[in-house]
Design an enzyme around this catalytic site. Structure first.
Site, PDB file in Angstrom:
ATOM      1  CG  ASN A 122      -1.940   1.094   1.255  1.00 22.57           C
ATOM      2  OD1 ASN A 122      -2.233   1.691   0.217  1.00 22.57           O
ATOM      3  ND2 ASN A 122      -2.521   1.345   2.410  1.00 22.57           N
ATOM      4  CG  HIS A 124      -0.081   6.575   4.569  1.00 25.44           C
ATOM      5  ND1 HIS A 124      -1.412   6.912   4.562  1.00 25.44           N
ATOM      6  CD2 HIS A 124       0.481   7.252   5.604  1.00 25.44           C
ATOM      7  CE1 HIS A 124      -1.641   7.768   5.546  1.00 25.44           C
ATOM      8  NE2 HIS A 124      -0.518   7.985   6.187  1.00 25.44           N
ATOM      9  CG  ASP A 156       0.692  -4.715   9.584  1.00 27.26           C
ATOM     10  OD1 ASP A 156      -0.179  -3.823   9.401  1.00 27.26           O
ATOM     11  OD2 ASP A 156       1.648  -4.561  10.359  1.00 27.26           O
ATOM     12  N   GLY A 158      -2.866  -3.765  10.695  1.00 30.82           N
ATOM     13  CA  GLY A 158      -3.045  -2.430  11.252  1.00 30.82           C
ATOM     14  C   GLY A 158      -3.358  -1.392  10.187  1.00 30.82           C
ATOM     15  CG  ASP A 160      -1.818   3.893   6.679  1.00 32.61           C
ATOM     16  OD1 ASP A 160      -2.013   3.180   5.676  1.00 32.61           O
ATOM     17  OD2 ASP A 160      -2.498   4.897   6.925  1.00 32.61           O
TER      18      ASP A 160
HETATM   19  C1  GRF Z   1      -2.515   8.762  -2.883  1.00 34.79           C
HETATM   20  O1  GRF Z   1      -1.835   9.866  -2.307  1.00 34.79           O
HETATM   21  C2  GRF Z   1      -2.599   7.615  -1.929  1.00 34.79           C
HETATM   22  O2  GRF Z   1      -1.471   7.447  -1.156  1.00 34.79           O
HETATM   23  C3  GRF Z   1      -3.768   8.055  -1.071  1.00 34.79           C
HETATM   24  O3  GRF Z   1      -4.691   8.574  -1.996  1.00 34.79           O
HETATM   25  C4  GRF Z   1      -3.990   9.077  -3.112  1.00 34.79           C
HETATM   26  C5  GRF Z   1      -4.533   8.384  -4.346  1.00 34.79           C
HETATM   27  O4  GRF Z   1      -4.232   9.094  -5.494  1.00 34.79           O
HETATM   28  N1  GRF Z   1      -4.269   7.004  -0.252  1.00 34.79           N
HETATM   29  P1  GRF Z   1      -4.546   8.516  -6.940  1.00 34.79           P
HETATM   30  O5  GRF Z   1      -5.958   7.940  -6.905  1.00 34.79           O
HETATM   31  O6  GRF Z   1      -3.526   7.473  -7.252  1.00 34.79           O
HETATM   32  O7  GRF Z   1      -4.456   9.699  -7.853  1.00 34.79           O
END
Ligand code: GRF
Length: 216
Positions: A122, A124, A156, A158, A160
């Site tokens: 993922n 973040h 995992d 949790g 993030d």
């Molecule tokens: C990204 O910054 C991601 O980390 C967050 O939402 C945003 C998604 O952007 N969770 P996109 O849909 O890839 O333009």
């Protein structure tokens, strides 16, 4: 903790790593992966894109690249576990080597994590473990930090909290609002995601005591 390693794409192999991407919104991170994977040397191919909602730009981007899509909406299922089971089935049908959550705004559940153990990453928009959750850029700005950024991690149970694959740092500007800061983070985030998903596909990776290392 030691989790199974992910096998790399054999060098020069005809078959790149199979990647399923899950999205909830605009899909600019997905787009960066689609663009990178057009080069066979990248080592990864986006074999499907899934979403938790209809009619989002992320799904349209996949359509334009002739990548199969699917939608699993939480509200169509009797429970969160039933949704999680169905989502895992949809993803499993594409036999992924790696599952990338790229702006997927739902927590995947225990069954999903068990079925794709150590293969779900993922991204973040903050420097974990600071500012987890849905408002990473805004929370960082409100705290007054001078630098923030983005984190790619192995998912995992949790929020993030998983083992960190990579991080990228973005300075906070005096006149930033949350939206401007997030957009600047996303520029760095896309580069980090493309670089590291490619390495994961080409080299494989393993996790020992939370440390993620490339190679086997
Ligand atoms: C990204 O910054 C991601 O980390 C967050 O939402 C945003 C998604 O952007 N969770 P996109 O849909 O890839 O333009």
């Amino acid at each position: 903790m030691s989790t199974p390693s992910v096998e790399p794409t054999p060098s020069g192999a005809a078959a790149p790593a199979r990647v399923v991407v899950l999205v909830s919104g605009s899909g600019t991170n997905l787009q960066a992966l689609l663009d990178a994977s057009a080069d066979p040397a990248y080592g990864a191919r986006i074999v499907a894109v899934g979403a938790d909602r209809d009619e989002i730009e992320g799904l349209a981007r996949a359509d334009r690249h002739n990548v199969p899509t699917f939608v699993a909406r939480l509200k169509d299922f009797s429970s969160r576990d039933a949704w999680d089971h169905a989502l895992a089935d949809r993803v499993a049908a594409f036999e992924p080597d790696l599952v990338v959550l790229a702006g997927f705004m739902k927590l995947v559940g225990p069954e999903f994590l068990e079925r794709f153990e150590g293969k779900v990453v993922n991204t973040h928009p903050a420097l974990c473990p600071s500012f987890p959750g849905v408002n990473g850029p805004g929370d960082a700005l409100a705290y007054g930090v001078k630098v923030t950024g983005a984190t790619l991690f192995v998912v995992d149970a949790g929020v993030d909290t998983g083992p960190i694959v990579a991080q990228t740092v973005v300075p906070v500007e005096d006149d930033d609002d949350a939206s401007a800061l997030h957009e600047r983070i996303k520029v760095a985030e896309r580069r980090m995601l493309v670089d590291n998903v490619g390495r994961m596909a080409r080299e494989g990776f393993r996790i020992t005591d939370r440390k993620v290392r490339f190679g086997l």
